[in-house]
Design an enzyme around this catalytic site. Structure first.
Site, PDB file in Angstrom:
ATOM      1  N   TYR A 138      46.153  32.654  51.533  1.00  0.00           N
ATOM      2  CA  TYR A 138      45.967  31.247  51.199  1.00  0.00           C
ATOM      3  C   TYR A 138      44.926  31.149  50.093  1.00  0.00           C
ATOM      4  CZ  TYR A 138      45.465  26.198  52.217  1.00  0.00           C
ATOM      5  OH  TYR A 138      45.448  24.827  52.154  1.00  0.00           O
ATOM      6  N   LYS A 166      50.220  31.255  49.892  1.00  0.00           N
ATOM      7  CA  LYS A 166      50.221  29.795  49.853  1.00  0.00           C
ATOM      8  C   LYS A 166      49.356  29.410  48.669  1.00  0.00           C
ATOM      9  CE  LYS A 166      49.163  25.517  52.321  1.00  0.00           C
ATOM     10  NZ  LYS A 166      48.559  24.873  53.502  1.00  0.00           N
TER      11      LYS A 166
END
Length: 297
Positions: A138, A166
């Site tokens: 992320y 992400k």
């Protein structure tokens, strides 16, 4: 080159339901998870910031994974956020998630301490080595204060279990290059980049807005995959007013989602005021009416 889609295309960053007295509401979580999958989500990402992970205990995180896994069955992907600012704790959460039945791990860059890039790389590698689960990195420097630099991402891509990102870097050029060079599955983590990132080879999205508009978000990808880029652009534009209000109105996405779905947030978050909630409802209902009118035609 189109990246692989290890977790599907359409993923929802699911909110965590609580009871009126603030306890974890596993029954409502199971119902919400089943509805989201039924309305087009390929997978669910639990225990992220949208899921209010800073305020839930380790035991609550594991219980949520177990409840959602049981509710949706073995087909949809169930990922869970395990990222903290503490590498050891993150690795412990990763092992707990594996035991609870998660399919993958969302691991955010250590926040606030702003570690240098060698330490960032070591953090992700240690967590990836802690279990047999695939890892989604992320990258959200606006929240953590530290970006996963492209050179670091290239090295992380060499790890057999680091398979996805992400992406909240807001650097489409860099992301496009990394997709082509590494084969990492890039998922948009910012609503406004869902279609642009997909168009340059991204795998899909991890969306907060999908809590309330899962079918409409998926329809954008479906149109693009069908070769109808004009329809994809139109459907994406139709979503933008609601997405902008939900994600860029000065409130966390968790608050705006729960203003539409109902249910309390945990402090330090506070519920949306009546004016904000009414404005969100108006935009959501307008989106639904547009969809209904088009389906009749």
């Amino acid at each position: 080159m189109t990246s692989a889609r290890p977790f599907g295309r359409a993923l929802c960053a699911m909110v965590t339901p609580f009871t009126p007295d603030g306890a974890l509401d596993l029954d409502e979580a199971a119902k919400l998870a089943a509805r989201l999958v039924g309305e087009g989500c390929d997978g669910l990402v639990l225990n992220g910031t949208t899921g209010e992970s800073p305020t839930t205990t380790d035991a609550e995180k594991a219980a949520l994974v177990r409840a959602v896994r049981a509710a949706v069955g073995p087909g949809p992907s169930v990922l869970t956020g395990v990222g903290t600012a503490d590498t050891r704790h993150t690795a412990e959460l990763a092992r707990q998630a594996e035991q609870a039945g998660a399919d993958g791990l969302l691991v955010v860059t250590p926040y606030y301490s702003r570690p240098p890039q060698p330490a960032v790389e070591a953090h992700f590698r240690r967590v990836a080595d802690a279990t047999g689960l695939p890892v989604m990195v992320y990258d959200i420097p606006g929240r953590t204060g530290t970006r996963v630099e492209p050179a670091t991402m290239r090295r992380l891509a060499e790890h057999p279990r680091i398979v996805a990102v992400k992406d909240c870097s807001y650097d489409l050029l860099s992301s496009a290059r990394l997709i082509a060079e590494t084969g990492l599955a890039y998922y948009s983590g910012s609503e406004e980049t869902n279609l642009p990132l997909y168009a340059v080879g991204g795998a899909g999205y991890v969306s907060t807005v999908a809590n309330v508009a899962p079918r409409q978000l998926r329809a954008v990808l479906d149109a693009f995959d069908a070769g109808d880029t004009a329809a994809a652009t139109r459907l994406n534009a139709r979503l933008l007013p609601l997405a902008e209000r939900m994600m860029a109105a000065g409130l966390p996405g968790t608050v705006t989602v729960k203003a539409l779905l109902g249910g309390p947030v945990r402090e330090p978050l506070q519920p949306a005021d009546r004016e904000t909630a009414d404005g969100l409802r108006e935009l959501y209902e307008a989106l639904v009416r547009q969809d209904q009118a088009e389906s009749v035609v």
